[in-house]
Design a protein around this motif. Structure first.
Motif, mmCIF file in Angstrom:
data_model
loop_
_atom_site.group_PDB
_atom_site.id
_atom_site.type_symbol
_atom_site.label_atom_id
_atom_site.label_comp_id
_atom_site.label_asym_id
_atom_site.label_seq_id
_atom_site.Cartn_x
_atom_site.Cartn_y
_atom_site.Cartn_z
ATOM 1 N N ALA A 109 9.671 -5.184 -2.212
ATOM 2 C CA ALA A 109 9.016 -6.556 -1.695
ATOM 3 C C ALA A 109 7.531 -6.121 -1.240
ATOM 4 C CB ALA A 109 9.696 -7.068 -0.759
ATOM 5 N N LEU A 110 7.696 -4.904 -0.378
ATOM 6 C CA LEU A 110 6.246 -4.677 0.160
ATOM 7 C C LEU A 110 5.205 -4.112 -0.914
ATOM 8 C CD1 LEU A 110 6.908 -3.130 3.609
ATOM 9 C CD2 LEU A 110 6.055 -5.586 3.000
ATOM 10 N N THR A 111 5.895 -3.331 -1.975
ATOM 11 C CA THR A 111 5.126 -2.909 -3.188
ATOM 12 C C THR A 111 4.499 -3.956 -3.923
ATOM 13 O OG1 THR A 111 6.160 -0.843 -3.213
ATOM 14 C CG2 THR A 111 5.009 -1.370 -5.283
ATOM 15 N N ALA A 112 5.232 -5.000 -4.241
ATOM 16 C CA ALA A 112 4.902 -6.170 -4.673
ATOM 17 C C ALA A 112 3.860 -6.792 -4.002
ATOM 18 C CB ALA A 112 6.167 -7.287 -5.204
ATOM 19 N N LEU A 113 4.102 -7.064 -2.821
ATOM 20 C CA LEU A 113 2.898 -7.563 -1.989
ATOM 21 C C LEU A 113 1.445 -6.865 -2.087
ATOM 22 C CD1 LEU A 113 5.085 -8.658 1.359
ATOM 23 C CD2 LEU A 113 3.773 -10.178 -0.568
ATOM 24 N N ALA A 114 1.637 -5.518 -1.939
ATOM 25 C CA ALA A 114 0.621 -4.615 -2.057
ATOM 26 C C ALA A 114 -0.141 -4.788 -3.328
ATOM 27 C CB ALA A 114 0.954 -3.177 -1.695
ATOM 28 N N LEU A 165 -3.565 -4.123 6.520
ATOM 29 C CA LEU A 165 -2.348 -4.237 7.257
ATOM 30 C C LEU A 165 -1.760 -2.958 7.616
ATOM 31 C CD1 LEU A 165 -0.768 -6.785 4.517
ATOM 32 C CD2 LEU A 165 -1.619 -7.276 6.685
ATOM 33 N N LEU A 166 -1.827 -1.915 6.890
ATOM 34 C CA LEU A 166 -1.472 -0.667 7.305
ATOM 35 C C LEU A 166 -2.097 -0.206 8.453
ATOM 36 C CD1 LEU A 166 -1.128 0.885 3.642
ATOM 37 C CD2 LEU A 166 0.848 0.295 5.121
ATOM 38 N N ALA A 167 -3.404 -0.409 8.824
ATOM 39 C CA ALA A 167 -4.082 0.120 9.851
ATOM 40 C C ALA A 167 -3.650 -0.655 10.798
ATOM 41 C CB ALA A 167 -5.683 -0.188 9.560
ATOM 42 N N GLY A 169 3.686 5.186 9.292
ATOM 43 C CA GLY A 169 4.949 5.379 8.753
ATOM 44 C C GLY A 169 5.048 4.037 7.632
ATOM 45 N N TYR A 170 4.398 3.206 7.810
ATOM 46 C CA TYR A 170 4.668 1.998 7.054
ATOM 47 C C TYR A 170 4.042 2.087 5.687
ATOM 48 C CZ TYR A 170 6.245 -1.378 10.497
ATOM 49 O OH TYR A 170 7.230 -2.207 11.159
ATOM 50 N N ALA A 171 3.134 3.070 5.264
ATOM 51 C CA ALA A 171 2.595 3.233 3.850
ATOM 52 C C ALA A 171 3.368 3.324 3.064
ATOM 53 C CB ALA A 171 1.288 4.342 4.028
ATOM 54 N N LEU A 172 4.472 4.264 3.314
ATOM 55 C CA LEU A 172 5.508 4.462 2.279
ATOM 56 C C LEU A 172 6.430 3.115 1.712
ATOM 57 C CD1 LEU A 172 6.619 8.042 3.708
ATOM 58 C CD2 LEU A 172 5.187 7.550 1.411
ATOM 59 N N LEU A 173 6.396 2.382 2.772
ATOM 60 C CA LEU A 173 7.336 1.402 2.625
ATOM 61 C C LEU A 173 6.475 0.285 1.708
ATOM 62 C CD1 LEU A 173 8.579 0.307 5.990
ATOM 63 C CD2 LEU A 173 9.848 1.542 4.157
ATOM 64 N N PHE A 174 4.992 0.367 1.662
ATOM 65 C CA PHE A 174 4.209 -0.283 0.705
ATOM 66 C C PHE A 174 4.130 0.403 -0.628
ATOM 67 C CE2 PHE A 174 3.304 -2.658 4.466
ATOM 68 C CZ PHE A 174 2.771 -3.763 4.151
ATOM 69 N N GLY A 175 4.826 1.697 -0.905
ATOM 70 C CA GLY A 175 4.460 2.416 -2.224
ATOM 71 C C GLY A 175 3.148 3.128 -2.037
ATOM 72 N N ARG A 176 2.851 3.248 -0.879
ATOM 73 C CA ARG A 176 1.369 4.124 -0.794
ATOM 74 C C ARG A 176 1.776 5.592 -0.183
ATOM 75 N NH1 ARG A 176 1.144 0.221 -3.825
ATOM 76 N NH2 ARG A 176 -0.856 -1.417 -3.757
ATOM 77 N N ALA A 177 0.723 6.311 -0.318
ATOM 78 C CA ALA A 177 0.753 7.699 0.361
ATOM 79 C C ALA A 177 0.606 7.478 1.812
ATOM 80 C CB ALA A 177 -0.128 8.907 -0.466
ATOM 81 N N GLN A 178 1.089 8.164 2.586
ATOM 82 C CA GLN A 178 0.883 8.124 4.128
ATOM 83 C C GLN A 178 -0.145 9.118 4.271
ATOM 84 O OE1 GLN A 178 2.389 6.156 6.763
ATOM 85 N NE2 GLN A 178 0.614 6.691 7.776
ATOM 86 N N LEU A 179 -1.492 8.842 4.421
ATOM 87 C CA LEU A 179 -2.576 9.686 4.763
ATOM 88 C C LEU A 179 -2.765 9.895 6.203
ATOM 89 C CD1 LEU A 179 -5.063 8.435 2.151
ATOM 90 C CD2 LEU A 179 -3.431 10.116 1.818
#
Length: 132
Positions: free
Chosen positions: A95-100, A111-113, A118-128
């Motif tokens: 769901a979060l990847t689709a939203l991103a 949103l991540l900021a 820890g949320y970046a991975l949930l959005f399908g993004r790298a956690q920088l």
């Protein structure tokens, strides 16, 4: 096909769900929990980027006084969906990847900021992480 249908189909594809009803159930749970994690500005901007059917899920939520950690977010979605944590982790990711993908990198980054680490991975993004 409406934007809402496209979003549901994207969640369905990412989550490999058997039907659109399951994808919509997952998206509803994730959006409802996510909306409670966001301050007014981010929640309003997310709502503006969503199709009207999904927008309604975010506008009535009050932000929590203390945002959930990423694992706490998954736990909250698991409780809402009455499923296991590993299954909820999969559901949240879909769901979060689709939203991103729908909202684009600018809003996703905002949103991540606004969310705990820890949320970046949930959005399908790298956690920088920033260097100290």
């Amino acid at each position: 096909m409406t934007r809402h249908d496209e979003l549901i189909n994207h969640v369905r594809s990412l989550g490999r769900y058997g039907d659109t009803q399951e994808a919509e159930r997952v998206l509803t749970a994730v959006l409802t929990v996510l909306a409670g994690q966001l301050a007014d500005d981010e929640r309003r901007d997310l709502a503006a980027a969503l199709p009207p059917e999904a927008r309604a899920l975010t506008t009535g939520q009050l932000p929590l006084t203390e945002p959930l950690t990423a694992p706490g977010f998954v736990d909250a979605v698991a409780a809402r969906l009455a499923t296991t944590v590993p299954t909820a982790r999969w559901d949240v990711g879909a769901a979060l990847t689709a939203l991103a993908d729908l909202t684009g990198p600018g809003l996703t980054q905002r949103l991540l900021a606004a969310l705990p680490n820890g949320y970046a991975l949930l959005f399908g993004r790298a956690q920088l992480v920033t260097a100290a």
